[in-house]
Design a protein around this motif. Sequence first.
Motif, PDB file in Angstrom:
ATOM      1  N   TYR A 221     107.869  36.012  66.487  1.00 38.50           N
ATOM      2  CA  TYR A 221     107.052  35.960  65.273  1.00 38.50           C
ATOM      3  C   TYR A 221     107.510  34.831  64.360  1.00 38.50           C
ATOM      4  O   TYR A 221     108.694  34.546  64.242  1.00 38.50           O
ATOM      5  CB  TYR A 221     107.161  37.276  64.502  1.00 38.50           C
ATOM      6  CG  TYR A 221     106.587  38.494  65.183  1.00 38.50           C
ATOM      7  CD1 TYR A 221     105.406  38.426  65.918  1.00 38.50           C
ATOM      8  CD2 TYR A 221     107.219  39.717  65.065  1.00 38.50           C
ATOM      9  CE1 TYR A 221     104.876  39.555  66.521  1.00 38.50           C
ATOM     10  CE2 TYR A 221     106.693  40.862  65.660  1.00 38.50           C
ATOM     11  CZ  TYR A 221     105.531  40.777  66.385  1.00 38.50           C
ATOM     12  OH  TYR A 221     105.007  41.889  66.974  1.00 38.50           O
TER      13      TYR A 221
ATOM     14  N   ILE B   3      98.623  31.951  72.715  1.00 35.50           N
ATOM     15  CA  ILE B   3      98.012  31.677  71.415  1.00 35.50           C
ATOM     16  C   ILE B   3      97.783  30.175  71.333  1.00 35.50           C
ATOM     17  O   ILE B   3      98.735  29.396  71.295  1.00 35.50           O
ATOM     18  CB  ILE B   3      98.909  32.154  70.254  1.00 35.50           C
ATOM     19  CG1 ILE B   3      99.190  33.660  70.379  1.00 35.50           C
ATOM     20  CG2 ILE B   3      98.262  31.811  68.913  1.00 35.50           C
ATOM     21  CD1 ILE B   3     100.265  34.184  69.438  1.00 35.50           C
TER      22      ILE B   3
ATOM     23  N   LEU C 117      93.238  33.473  70.894  1.00 33.97           N
ATOM     24  CA  LEU C 117      94.216  34.456  71.343  1.00 33.97           C
ATOM     25  C   LEU C 117      93.773  34.949  72.715  1.00 33.97           C
ATOM     26  O   LEU C 117      92.654  35.456  72.870  1.00 33.97           O
ATOM     27  CB  LEU C 117      94.290  35.631  70.356  1.00 33.97           C
ATOM     28  CG  LEU C 117      95.183  36.800  70.766  1.00 33.97           C
ATOM     29  CD1 LEU C 117      96.632  36.361  70.876  1.00 33.97           C
ATOM     30  CD2 LEU C 117      95.033  37.939  69.765  1.00 33.97           C
TER      31      LEU C 117
ATOM     32  N   VAL D  96      99.734  28.092  62.942  1.00 26.89           N
ATOM     33  CA  VAL D  96      99.405  29.467  63.278  1.00 26.89           C
ATOM     34  C   VAL D  96     100.571  30.348  62.836  1.00 26.89           C
ATOM     35  O   VAL D  96     101.734  30.022  63.072  1.00 26.89           O
ATOM     36  CB  VAL D  96      99.077  29.649  64.781  1.00 26.89           C
ATOM     37  CG1 VAL D  96     100.289  29.457  65.663  1.00 26.89           C
ATOM     38  CG2 VAL D  96      98.437  30.989  65.045  1.00 26.89           C
ATOM     39  N   GLU D  97     100.220  31.418  62.153  1.00 25.47           N
ATOM     40  CA  GLU D  97     101.199  32.432  61.749  1.00 25.47           C
ATOM     41  C   GLU D  97     101.027  33.616  62.686  1.00 25.47           C
ATOM     42  O   GLU D  97      99.959  34.249  62.714  1.00 25.47           O
ATOM     43  CB  GLU D  97     100.950  32.863  60.310  1.00 25.47           C
ATOM     44  CG  GLU D  97     101.883  33.942  59.805  1.00 25.47           C
ATOM     45  CD  GLU D  97     103.259  33.425  59.409  1.00 25.47           C
ATOM     46  OE1 GLU D  97     104.207  34.221  59.452  1.00 25.47           O
ATOM     47  OE2 GLU D  97     103.372  32.220  59.068  1.00 25.47           O
ATOM     48  N   TRP D  98     102.079  33.891  63.484  1.00 26.42           N
ATOM     49  CA  TRP D  98     102.077  35.035  64.392  1.00 26.42           C
ATOM     50  C   TRP D  98     102.967  36.095  63.776  1.00 26.42           C
ATOM     51  O   TRP D  98     104.164  35.888  63.615  1.00 26.42           O
ATOM     52  CB  TRP D  98     102.589  34.586  65.752  1.00 26.42           C
ATOM     53  CG  TRP D  98     102.730  35.678  66.781  1.00 26.42           C
ATOM     54  CD1 TRP D  98     102.025  36.840  66.873  1.00 26.42           C
ATOM     55  CD2 TRP D  98     103.638  35.669  67.884  1.00 26.42           C
ATOM     56  NE1 TRP D  98     102.431  37.567  67.957  1.00 26.42           N
ATOM     57  CE2 TRP D  98     103.424  36.864  68.601  1.00 26.42           C
ATOM     58  CE3 TRP D  98     104.598  34.779  68.336  1.00 26.42           C
ATOM     59  CZ2 TRP D  98     104.138  37.191  69.738  1.00 26.42           C
ATOM     60  CZ3 TRP D  98     105.306  35.095  69.476  1.00 26.42           C
ATOM     61  CH2 TRP D  98     105.076  36.285  70.167  1.00 26.42           C
TER      62      TRP D  98
ATOM     63  N   LYS E  64      98.870  40.539  63.640  1.00 26.21           N
ATOM     64  CA  LYS E  64      97.970  39.525  63.078  1.00 26.21           C
ATOM     65  C   LYS E  64      98.354  38.122  63.552  1.00 26.21           C
ATOM     66  O   LYS E  64      99.523  37.770  63.601  1.00 26.21           O
ATOM     67  CB  LYS E  64      98.024  39.572  61.553  1.00 26.21           C
ATOM     68  CG  LYS E  64      97.081  38.612  60.862  1.00 26.21           C
ATOM     69  CD  LYS E  64      97.181  38.775  59.349  1.00 26.21           C
ATOM     70  CE  LYS E  64      96.286  37.827  58.602  1.00 26.21           C
ATOM     71  NZ  LYS E  64      96.439  37.999  57.137  1.00 26.21           N
ATOM     72  N   VAL E  65      97.327  37.334  63.904  1.00 31.19           N
ATOM     73  CA  VAL E  65      97.483  35.903  64.157  1.00 31.19           C
ATOM     74  C   VAL E  65      96.493  35.200  63.228  1.00 31.19           C
ATOM     75  O   VAL E  65      95.300  35.506  63.238  1.00 31.19           O
ATOM     76  CB  VAL E  65      97.184  35.540  65.628  1.00 31.19           C
ATOM     77  CG1 VAL E  65      97.273  34.032  65.837  1.00 31.19           C
ATOM     78  CG2 VAL E  65      98.142  36.262  66.567  1.00 31.19           C
ATOM     79  N   GLU E  66      96.992  34.253  62.411  1.00 34.83           N
ATOM     80  CA  GLU E  66      96.134  33.527  61.472  1.00 34.83           C
ATOM     81  C   GLU E  66      96.307  32.030  61.673  1.00 34.83           C
ATOM     82  O   GLU E  66      97.426  31.541  61.795  1.00 34.83           O
ATOM     83  CB  GLU E  66      96.474  33.905  60.030  1.00 34.83           C
ATOM     84  CG  GLU E  66      95.562  33.256  59.007  1.00 34.83           C
ATOM     85  CD  GLU E  66      95.770  33.775  57.585  1.00 34.83           C
ATOM     86  OE1 GLU E  66      94.980  33.410  56.712  1.00 34.83           O
ATOM     87  OE2 GLU E  66      96.726  34.549  57.375  1.00 34.83           O
ATOM     88  N   TRP E  67      95.178  31.311  61.693  1.00 35.32           N
ATOM     89  CA  TRP E  67      95.169  29.861  61.923  1.00 35.32           C
ATOM     90  C   TRP E  67      94.943  29.113  60.626  1.00 35.32           C
ATOM     91  O   TRP E  67      94.186  29.563  59.745  1.00 35.32           O
ATOM     92  CB  TRP E  67      94.058  29.496  62.909  1.00 35.32           C
ATOM     93  CG  TRP E  67      94.376  29.872  64.311  1.00 35.32           C
ATOM     94  CD1 TRP E  67      94.939  29.071  65.266  1.00 35.32           C
ATOM     95  CD2 TRP E  67      94.154  31.138  64.944  1.00 35.32           C
ATOM     96  NE1 TRP E  67      95.082  29.760  66.442  1.00 35.32           N
ATOM     97  CE2 TRP E  67      94.606  31.040  66.270  1.00 35.32           C
ATOM     98  CE3 TRP E  67      93.621  32.354  64.510  1.00 35.32           C
ATOM     99  CZ2 TRP E  67      94.545  32.088  67.160  1.00 35.32           C
ATOM    100  CZ3 TRP E  67      93.562  33.412  65.406  1.00 35.32           C
ATOM    101  CH2 TRP E  67      94.014  33.274  66.707  1.00 35.32           C
TER     102      TRP E  67
ATOM    103  N   VAL F 238      96.849  41.650  69.310  1.00 37.71           N
ATOM    104  CA  VAL F 238      97.943  40.735  68.983  1.00 37.71           C
ATOM    105  C   VAL F 238      99.197  41.182  69.741  1.00 37.71           C
ATOM    106  O   VAL F 238      99.603  42.340  69.636  1.00 37.71           O
ATOM    107  CB  VAL F 238      98.200  40.718  67.458  1.00 37.71           C
ATOM    108  CG1 VAL F 238      99.429  39.885  67.128  1.00 37.71           C
ATOM    109  CG2 VAL F 238      96.973  40.195  66.727  1.00 37.71           C
TER     110      VAL F 238
END
Length: 188
Positions: free
Chosen positions: A52, A84, A98, A126-128, A132-135, A149
């Motif tokens: 993460y 990812i 994803l 990208v925040e893993w 949650k994964v956010e681009w 996720v």
Amino acid sequence: MADFYESFDSGVGALHHTWNSDNIQTGGGQLTLEGDSGAMQRPSGADAGNGYGYYEVTANMSADVQGPAVLLWPGNDVWPGPEIDIVEVINGTPYGTLHWNNNGSDAYTSVFFNGVDETQTHTYGVEWSPGKVEWFVDGQSQGAITDRVPEDYAHGGMNETLSVMNRGWEGGWLTVQNVSYTSHDYGW
């Protein structure tokens, strides 16, 4: 692995697992991939790579050509698996994806980066995090996925290895100025 920042001032650096190295050029603080080629952290097991955290790359790539991509590849080097994609291109639109293993087949969901010109230099991130994964493109959120996720190795899953590649199916190129990984303590 620990946090890292790679500027490619001294070759491929942290992305020392390469293929088709004749198609990889480094120098002047960048790495360029042409044809079928790539560079990544070595995928040597579920604990290889990173867990993460926030992954970032500053790059530009050929327009409207499938092949160039920056992604997090399964640490055990088995696909389909948790993958990812930080940025890829299809039909002239960059996007993040994803991927997961759906009973031996690849399954995925994507977030499109509408209005982003991938031929220009942008910072993709990208925040893993757990669930949650956010681009991000140039610091602006492009969307998030909260279903399927994967967990990182420290929490019962698998780590990911940072990879830059150009599959070269349609030509194309990818130039990367830097890549980085910053671990985050999500309250543990």
